[in-house]
Design a protein around this motif. Structure first.
Motif, PDB file in Angstrom:
ATOM      1  N   SER A  12      -3.086  -5.553  -3.912  1.00 26.56           N
ATOM      2  CA  SER A  12      -1.934  -4.687  -3.648  1.00 26.56           C
ATOM      3  C   SER A  12      -0.661  -5.502  -3.724  1.00 26.56           C
ATOM      4  O   SER A  12      -0.667  -6.691  -3.389  1.00 26.56           O
ATOM      5  N   ARG A  13       0.417  -4.873  -4.152  1.00 32.49           N
ATOM      6  CA  ARG A  13       1.739  -5.516  -4.200  1.00 32.49           C
ATOM      7  C   ARG A  13       2.623  -5.053  -3.044  1.00 32.49           C
ATOM      8  O   ARG A  13       3.768  -5.473  -2.945  1.00 32.49           O
ATOM      9  N   LYS A  17       1.770  -2.181   3.223  1.00 29.94           N
ATOM     10  CA  LYS A  17       0.410  -1.630   3.086  1.00 29.94           C
ATOM     11  C   LYS A  17      -0.616  -2.735   3.347  1.00 29.94           C
ATOM     12  O   LYS A  17      -1.604  -2.535   4.062  1.00 29.94           O
ATOM     13  N   GLU A  48      -1.121   2.239 -13.111  1.00 27.29           N
ATOM     14  CA  GLU A  48      -1.804   3.213 -12.243  1.00 27.29           C
ATOM     15  C   GLU A  48      -1.655   4.598 -12.867  1.00 27.29           C
ATOM     16  O   GLU A  48      -0.863   5.414 -12.416  1.00 27.29           O
ATOM     17  N   LYS A  60      -7.516  -0.543  -9.719  1.00 24.42           N
ATOM     18  CA  LYS A  60      -6.933  -1.733  -9.095  1.00 24.42           C
ATOM     19  C   LYS A  60      -8.030  -2.687  -8.610  1.00 24.42           C
ATOM     20  O   LYS A  60      -7.932  -3.902  -8.783  1.00 24.42           O
ATOM     21  N   LYS A 185      -0.743   4.471  14.635  1.00 17.54           N
ATOM     22  CA  LYS A 185      -0.814   4.950  13.246  1.00 17.54           C
ATOM     23  C   LYS A 185      -2.204   4.664  12.673  1.00 17.54           C
ATOM     24  O   LYS A 185      -2.820   5.536  12.055  1.00 17.54           O
TER      25      LYS A 185
HETATM   26  O1  ITT Z   1      -0.345  -0.013  -5.668  1.00 18.73           O
HETATM   27  P1  ITT Z   1      -0.057  -1.058  -4.631  1.00 18.73           P
HETATM   28  O2  ITT Z   1       0.312  -2.381  -5.242  1.00 18.73           O
HETATM   29  O3  ITT Z   1      -1.129  -1.176  -3.597  1.00 18.73           O
HETATM   30  O4  ITT Z   1       1.263  -0.620  -3.788  1.00 18.73           O
HETATM   31  P2  ITT Z   1       2.084   0.750  -3.933  1.00 18.73           P
HETATM   32  O5  ITT Z   1       3.187   0.760  -2.945  1.00 18.73           O
HETATM   33  O6  ITT Z   1       2.449   0.965  -5.379  1.00 18.73           O
HETATM   34  O7  ITT Z   1       1.017   1.805  -3.458  1.00 18.73           O
HETATM   35  P3  ITT Z   1       0.460   3.113  -4.194  1.00 18.73           P
HETATM   36  O8  ITT Z   1       0.494   2.969  -5.657  1.00 18.73           O
HETATM   37  O9  ITT Z   1      -0.846   3.406  -3.522  1.00 18.73           O
HETATM   38  O10 ITT Z   1       1.522   4.205  -3.788  1.00 18.73           O
HETATM   39  C1  ITT Z   1       1.510   4.689  -2.481  1.00 18.73           C
HETATM   40  C2  ITT Z   1       2.848   5.241  -2.104  1.00 18.73           C
HETATM   41  O11 ITT Z   1       2.605   6.352  -1.241  1.00 18.73           O
HETATM   42  C3  ITT Z   1       3.336   6.253  -0.054  1.00 18.73           C
HETATM   43  N1  ITT Z   1       2.444   5.994   1.089  1.00 18.73           N
HETATM   44  C4  ITT Z   1       1.124   5.659   1.049  1.00 18.73           C
HETATM   45  N2  ITT Z   1       0.655   5.447   2.281  1.00 18.73           N
HETATM   46  C5  ITT Z   1       1.682   5.648   3.112  1.00 18.73           C
HETATM   47  C6  ITT Z   1       1.825   5.573   4.507  1.00 18.73           C
HETATM   48  O12 ITT Z   1       0.825   5.180   5.283  1.00 18.73           O
HETATM   49  N3  ITT Z   1       3.009   5.856   5.042  1.00 18.73           N
HETATM   50  C7  ITT Z   1       4.035   6.217   4.259  1.00 18.73           C
HETATM   51  N4  ITT Z   1       4.007   6.286   2.930  1.00 18.73           N
HETATM   52  C8  ITT Z   1       2.829   6.011   2.359  1.00 18.73           C
HETATM   53  C9  ITT Z   1       4.305   5.102  -0.247  1.00 18.73           C
HETATM   54  O13 ITT Z   1       5.491   5.606  -0.760  1.00 18.73           O
HETATM   55  C10 ITT Z   1       3.628   4.218  -1.279  1.00 18.73           C
HETATM   56  O14 ITT Z   1       4.524   3.489  -2.062  1.00 18.73           O
END
Ligand code: ITT
Ligand code: MG
Length: 208
Positions: A12-13, A17, A48, A60, A185
């Protein structure tokens, strides 16, 4: 059954998260060393571009396992808004554009929902977690957190859309998922639920 000394790769970037995932994994798969993208050689990270959270999480994790030779875990997640027919969904990170700004995403979502009445502001977060072993073993699970989208951003915890989201569990107090403690959370979140479901499978695979 021991997982002591085992190493896994977390693809993950997103630093916030990653922090959530490491916190939950440490509780449920202890004694495992979690490596991140900064700990391994650069590799071509996949676009993605799948239509589902499961598909993107697998992309991923598979890329991570292929590049590092380590058992790899990845999360694909997002917010699904009823009034937007489930969007932003898999496009959540890039909803306001490829610069992936949480503030811009939240402002755009607020604007899009401006005329949507309180009774129709339901939404849920979804998280698919994929676990891929170098021997080809693959597992994917999904967790959800239902709630509502409010009309202004509140709180400084969490990340992404948390400032706009009141989980159903907190409907009475009206706290957003950015206003509750991290462990609160984790207890109710899409990510906490998915990781707690996959944790015993991860532990069993590592102990093989
Ligand atoms: O793909 P990686 O590198 O893991 O990092 P990313 O930020 O791009 O992650 P995603 O592609 O899974 O996109 C998820 C998006 O959804 C939202 N999101 C996911 N989980 C969340 C949470 O627990 N609380 C708030 N927003 C969340 C948030 O905007 C993230 O950027
Ligand atoms: Mg992403």
């Amino acid at each position: 059954m021991s997982t002591e000394g085992a190493r896994i790769f977390l693809a993950s970037r997103n630093a916030k998260k990653i922090a959530e995932m490491e916190r939950i994994l440490a509780e449920h798969v202890p004694d495992v060393q979690v490596l991140g993208l900064d700990d391994v050689d650069d590799y071509d990270e996949p676009a993605e571009d799948e239509a589902t959270f499961e598909g993107n999480a697998l992309l991923k994790a598979r890329a991570g396992a292929a590049a590092t030779g380590l058992p790899s875990i990845a999360d694909d997640s997002g917010l699904c808004v009823d009034a937007l027919n489930g969007m932003p969904g898999v496009l959540s990170a890039r909803w306001a554009g490829r610069m992936k700004s949480d503030t811009a995403n939240n402002e755009l979502l607020l604007d899009q929902l401006h005329d949507v009445p309180d009774a129709r502001r339901g939404a849920h977060f979804r998280c698919a977690v994929a676990w891929v072993m170098p021997d080809g073993t693959e597992r994917v699970v999904e967790g959800r957190m239902p709630g509502r989208v409010i009309r202004e951003m509140r709180g400084s915890g969490g990340f992404g859309y948390d400032v706009l989201f009141v989980p159903d569990e907190y409907a009475t107090s009206g706290l957003t998922s950015a206003e509750i403690l991290p462990q609160e959370k984790d207890r109710i979140s899409h990510r906490g639920r998915a990781l707690r479901e996959i944790a015993p499978l991860v532990a069993a695979d590592l102990a093989q």
